[in-house]
Design an enzyme around this catalytic site. Structure first.
Site, PDB file in Angstrom:
ATOM      1  N   ASP A 434       0.806  -1.224   0.000  1.00 57.63           N
ATOM      2  CA  ASP A 434       0.000   0.000   0.000  1.00 57.63           C
ATOM      3  C   ASP A 434       0.834   1.267   0.000  1.00 57.63           C
ATOM      4  OD1 ASP A 434      -2.572   1.130  -0.054  1.00 57.63           O
ATOM      5  OD2 ASP A 434      -2.555   1.497   2.087  1.00 57.63           O
ATOM      6  N   HIS A 651       3.145   4.214   6.249  1.00 58.38           N
ATOM      7  CA  HIS A 651       2.803   4.814   4.959  1.00 58.38           C
ATOM      8  C   HIS A 651       1.535   5.653   4.945  1.00 58.38           C
ATOM      9  CE1 HIS A 651       0.472   0.962   4.583  1.00 58.38           C
ATOM     10  NE2 HIS A 651      -0.409   1.796   4.069  1.00 58.38           N
TER      11      HIS A 651
END
Length: 1192
Positions: A434, A651
């Site tokens: 991701d 992230h």
């Protein structure tokens, strides 16, 4: 009458209308079989045989934790509980408290409330006849079920979404006893937080209350549930497979007949209907259970490999559940989500032997180990038997764009070390499904961390171009490759549907070289992972493909590593696969390089601070022998700070795309890192510079009085000249004699600090003719109104009418601003199509609004520093920028030019606007150069193709450069990561102002800097990388009070790299596996003392470097190692005498372009000097080769 020749019983006459169907109407009919308008007569009406919720059978007690506290199980059980009932409301979703108690407890001031339930169920004796009894608990939010002694059993996800799981199966022994007690912890947050209007990315509703919708003891009709899953798979086959194929028509025909056979009032009709489904799934398929995967196609023919995942949960996430560590919830909620999700997966493994669950992020395992030890033990058991599979080898699923190269190394080092110490095995597959784009430095780092394989999928989100490969060799900037798979299913949170399985084959981009796909399924982001219905569906799909070939077969019970091993074998070690060279640029989420500027600054400054701490504490731990101080390298404290920085690189945290309360947590972590690391530096400097104190505006007068001395420690490995400020009111006569310029208010003086070597001390230079020859005196001129000129002997900048109208290389008499253009601040509308904090769209470039400086005033006249201060008032925001020019050059490289430094103080109050700084340059090139981890990346400045157009906003680290033959200009950054270069306009992105998911993103005060650096020669001939390094590495300036020992003359740089200006020494640290219980004692043969160095080639070419090692470091052996510090190759040590006759060592190191090299030095007592052969600097190379090149 016609003759019948006896060919069977085919009737002669037919007066019926016949069974011909209208296919589309039959398909539409399937939607009425469960729930909806006919719920009282269709399958929904028979899913439960019994349901009771009265107080005779269900007793509830609740205790609501005060405020936002999240007590442990043991703490909660000591509280006073009160009677509760179904229908009660509880909340709110978030509270804010800044009370000392909350802050002292290290609790987030914003958090969802927690509620603890004691549950007792009395089970009717006649329910023994049923296959299953369960308790249905639906709080509308998330919850966790515990045993009465605190063992987590499973998670609960309330509500009516696709991630709903509200059932807890009552154990058989409890049913036999007739009574069962257990505990539930509920948290007032949903799977995706609590957005105020239901839109996932919106800020949270801080005052949402939840209602206990269900607290029922129920008997599910398991045969009816089986029919529900049968029918669902049949519908998926009908909807997924192409029209008018045998299997699709068969599935539709069977589903239609099931609806005809089913009768609410006839219990036997359910079994008849399920028997019909065997026409598609295979006769007796259900009795085979997990063995269904042993039938049908051979392993080599299996196209789809299923693996459960929990996408990363930070906040937390990844059956993968992908658990996002933080995104729409804070870290503490992530910790709860980990426990809920993983307990659920352990439970599913007990019921579905084929279930394999993979989860990344060592941080999540550590949280589980510390906060939920009994559950960790259950997980560890499953890890050791291969069913729960750690993957990724990193601390968190980190952003890959903005962490430094060394930080990416530490993600792998800390992750792999944790997995090895807890489970006895490192990971083989890197895992970043991701992350918002992937640096071209990663392949080398992945291989250096002991992994050959890499899984990702985010590039399926590209909004301009379709990435052309699914399985390929990803080749990094240095030439290193990893075997990469981007699942064709285009998600890491698949729902294990027929459509997902089919897409794994039909969407595969390079079937000519590999026909295998990884199906990564489970509810991610908010966690939870796979559900029982997903595993049931996959069994039915496999049963179907055991006898039909219109759908690719799916395999379960294997690992991600086995999947990659099969691809490696089938493609002849990747030789049959296509290659992709360089970065995996995500054509999406480009705004994340700039969102939440304070977090970007915290990351960069923390990385630099930790680099300095490791270097200085390493030297102090070795120097204590000479200083007679019992100093021990503070490994645990350094690791603790690194873990905080690595966590914040998750992230959705570092990119700035989380909710506001996440950043409250993150800012606290950065503040702790700064405080702890500064304390570690002070302790280490106490060894290296006894009695010294740091030079700050608050430095006490007695430290600067009399014969006190100011020194500096240069933590880079580049010599440098710097201008430092000294408070004049406190300075003694000796210091004042070294002042070469006073500030306009007379409070500060400017002096020259010279560090002749890297990684060593520097001293103030006394004014002299020789010093003046080194300097380029700076000055400022103005006409008093709207024209200001900053100038020294090599560069000049002009501000006219509020804009930068001229930038001149004085030595070459070259104008660098394009004719008719001006540079400066510019603001854009910033209204993404949806993903507010994440995206900046290409159409924002059509809305440029140049801003003009006003109230420009001279604040420093020179000669060491000339500066003007300018203001911009825009909307509700105030921007103050000090533009300065020093008498020193960017580096000591001959012909290096001086920097123009821009120091900004911004009170930012805009919404959905984007602030940048741009320079339209008189330079032409088809590409610009941006620093990336351990190197650089070049990107187009034109729009020839859609691939070029897509890179209108890109990530860079310490510099961005536009060069042509003979000249270039760079912009240096100390905390910004967003850049662009469109045509000849070089731009750095400064501030954004999105409102989702953080309604107040970047609102408030900001302090940051950038610099403009002209340079003679193309980038490859320039000193830009060195200048960027120095610009981000402030000197550590110290005051030596009168009488303090002067150690600067005896301190030498411990390491010097010679012969290769393109090789940078990045990291100096102690070895991971040293003994840190006692001070270093080189005579102690039972202890190990090692130093680890990390070097890299920075310009993209080969190099042969010589590493000289100080004589104060007794090196016994030297090795190259991987990133995990496992010895690789032993190096030759060359011993020679230095100018003082001391015996030093040197190593010869070869590099390919952008290669990262880790060197381990083993220290210890050397043999007596008389027994060692030495080579003086006058020795011939023949003598060196024959006698002095020692293999240690």
């Amino acid at each position: 009458m016609a003759s019948n020749h006896g060919h069977g019983s085919y009737p002669e006459l037919n007066y019926s209308a016949g069974p011909k169907w209208i296919k589309n109407l039959t398909k539409d009919r399937l939607g009425t079989f469960n729930g909806g308008h006919y719920a009282d007569v269709n399958l929904a009406s028979v899913l439960f045989t019994h349901r009771i919720d009265n107080s005779d059978h269900v007793k509830l007690k609740v205790w609501s934790a005060p405020g936002m506290t999240k007590p442990t199980f043991e703490e909660a059980m000591q509280q006073k509980f009160k009677t509760a009932k179904k229908g009660d409301s509880f909340g709110p979703s978030c509270k804010c408290s800044l009370s000392p108690k909350v802050l002292q407890a290290n609790a987030s001031p914003y958090a969802g409330t927690n509620h603890w339930w004691k549950v007792t169920v009395n089970i009717p004796s006649y329910w023994q006849q049923y296959e299953r009894v369960q308790f249905e608990f639906d709080p509308g939010c998330e919850a966790m079920i515990y045993t009465t002694d605190g063992v987590p059993l499973q998670g609960i996800t309330g509500g009516y979404g696709g991630d709903r799981r509200v059932e807890y199966i009552i154990p058989q022994e409890a049913r036999d006893a007739g009574v069962h007690e257990f505990v539930i912890e509920s948290s007032c947050n949903g799977m995706f937080g609590v957005p105020w209007n239901g839109d996932t990315i919106q800020p949270p509703d801080m005052n949402r209350y939840f209602s206990l919708a269900s607290a029922d003891l129920v008997v599910p009709n398991m045969e009816a549930w089986g029919l529900l899953w049968d029918f669902q798979t049949l519908r998926e086959l009908v909807d997924t497979l192409p029209g008018n194929t045998p299997l699709q028509n068969k599935a539709l025909s069977v589903a239609n007949e099931i609806m005809n056979v089913f009768n609410k009032g006839d219990v036997a009709s359910i079994g008849k209907a399920r028997k019909l489904a065997e026409q598609v799934f295979g006769e007796g398929w259900e009795e085979k259970g997990a063995d269904i995967y042993k039938e049908g196609p051979e392993d080599a023919e299996i196209n789809i490999w299923g693996i459960g995942e929990l996408p990363v949960l930070l906040k937390i996430q990844k059956s993968n559940p992908s658990l996002q560590d933080t995104w729409l919830w804070p870290y503490r909620v992530t910790q709860q989500k980990v426990a809920r999700s993983w307990a659920t997966q352990v439970d599913l493994m007990e019921r579905y032997p084929e279930h394999r669950f993979t989860c990344s992020s060592a941080q999540q395992y550590k949280w589980l180990e510390e906060l939920y030890p009994p559950l960790f033990d259950r997980v560890k058991e499953k890890v050791l038997d291969g069913r729960f599979q750690p993957v990724g080898g990193s601390w968190v699923e980190n952003d890959s764009n903005m962490p430094s190269g060394e930080a990416l190394v530490r993600q792998f080092l800390f992750g792999q070390r944790y997995f090895e110490t807890r489970f006895g095995k490192r990971c083989d597959t890197a895992w970043l499904p991701d992350s918002f784009g992937l640096t071209g430095a990663l392949p080398q780092l992945i291989r250096g961390a002991g992994m050959n394989y890499f899984f990702t999928q985010k590039l399926s989100w590209n909004n301009i171009n379709v990435f052309p490969h699914s399985t390929f060799n990803w080749v990094g900037i240095d030439g290193t490759q990893v075997l990469c798979h981007m699942t064709p299913v285009d998600t890491y949170t698949a729902q294990a549907t027929v459509g997902d399985v089919n897409k794994g084959l039909t969407n595969h981009k390079n079937l000519e070289s590999s026909d295998k796909s990884l199906l990564v399924f489970g509810n991610g982001d908010g966690g939870g992972g796979p559900l029982a219905k997903m595993l049931e569906n996959l069994r039915r799909i496999r049963g179907t493909t055991n006898t039909h070939r219109e759908l690719p077969p799916v395999n379960m019970g294997r690992s991600v590593d086995e999947f990659f091993e099969r691809i490696e074998k089938d493609t002849k070690e990747g030789k049959l696969l296509p290659n992709w060279h360089g970065e995996l640029y995500l054509e999406f989420h480009r705004g994340t390089y700039t969102s939440h500027g304070s977090i970007k600054k915290g990351n960069r400054h923390s990385e630099i601070l930790l680099r300095d701490v490791e270097q200085i504490t390493t030297l102090a731990s070795l120097h204590s022998k000479y200083s007679k101080k019992d100093y021990i390298y503070p490994k645990d404290k350094i690791d603790e700070s690194w873990e905080k920085v690595l966590l914040n690189q998750f992230h959705d945290v570092l990119p700035g795309s989380a909710i506001g309360m996440v950043y409250d947590d993150a800012e606290v972590l950065y503040a702790e890192v700064k405080k702890d690391c500064e304390a570690l530096l002070e302790e280490a400097f106490g060894v290296l510079f006894p009695s010294s104190v740091p030079l700050t505006p608050s430095t006490r007068s007695k430290s600067l009085a009399g014969s006190s001395k100011i020194v500096a420690y240069n933590t880079t490995f580049f010599p440098r000249w710097d201008i430092i400020k000294i408070p004049l009111a406190k300075a003694g006569p000796g210091l004042k004699s070294q002042i070469m310029q006073a500030s306009d208010d007379g409070k500060e003086g400017y002096a020259i600090m010279h560090c002749a070597n890297g990684a060593g001390p520097g001293e103030l230079k006394h004014p002299s003719n020789a010093l003046h020859a080194q300097l380029k005196p700076a000055s400022v001129y103005t006409n008093g109104t709207d024209n200001f000129v900053l100038r020294n002997a090599n560069v000049q900048l002009t501000i006219s009418k509020g804009r930068i109208s001229s930038l001149v290389d004085v030595k070459l008499n070259r104008e660098l601003i394009a004719e008719g253009k001006t540079g400066g601040l510019v603001i854009f509308q910033d209204r993404p199509n949806y993903w507010d904090a994440w995206d900046v769209e290409i159409h924002h470039l059509e809305t440029a609004n140049p801003l003009e400086f006003s109230n420009v005033t001279v604040v420093s006249q020179g000669p060491l520093r000339a500066a003007v201060r300018a203001e911009v008032k825009y909307g509700q925001s105030n921007i103050s920028v000090t533009i300065s020019l020093d008498a020193t050059t960017a580096t000591i490289k001959p012909n290096s030019r001086s920097l123009f430094n821009f120091e900004a103080n911004v009170d930012w109050r805009q919404r959905h606007e984007f602030l940048k700084f741009e320079l339209p340059l008189n330079i032409h090139s088809t590409y610009a150069t941006y620093e990336t981890q351990f190197g650089y990346v070049q990107r187009p400045t034109h729009k020839n193709t859609t691939w070029d157009i897509a890179k209108f906003e890109v990530c860079g680290h310490k510099y961005a450069d536009l060069s042509e033959f003979g000249y270039g200009v760079a912009i240096l950054s100390e905390s910004k990561y967003g850049f662009s270069c469109l045509g000849n306009v070089l731009t750095i992105s400064l501030l954004r102002s999105s409102t989702a998911p953080d309604a107040d993103q970047d609102q408030g005060e900001h302090h940051f800097s950038w610099a403009v650096m002209p340079h003679e020669g193309h980038f490859l001939e320039s000193d830009v990388p060195m200048a960027g390094y120095l610009y981000n590495s402030p000197l550590r300036v110290r005051c030596l009070p009168p009488g303090a020992p002067d150690v600067t003359s005896s301190m030498r740089s411990p390491f010097v790299v010679e012969g290769a200006k393109n090789v940078f020494l990045e990291t100096v640290k102690r070895g991971e596996y040293d003994d840190f219980d006692d001070p270093v004692d080189f005579e102690d043969k039972d202890s190990t003392t090692t130093i680890v160095l990390r070097l890299y080639e920075a310009f993209g070419g080969h190099a042969q470097a010589k590493l000289n090692i100080s004589s104060r470091l007794p090196v016994l052996k030297a090795y190259t190692t991987n990133l995990l510090e496992d010895n690789d190759e032993e190096l030759y040590l060359l011993r020679s005498s230095d100018a003082d006759g001391d015996l030093g060592s040197s190593l010869s190191l070869s590099f390919r372009g952008f290669e990262v090299k880790t060197v381990k030095l083993v220290l210890g007592a050397l043999p007596p000097a008389s027994s060692q052969k030495r080579v003086s600097k006058r020795s011939s190379w023949v003598n060196v080769d024959q006698a002095q090149l020692l293999t240690m």
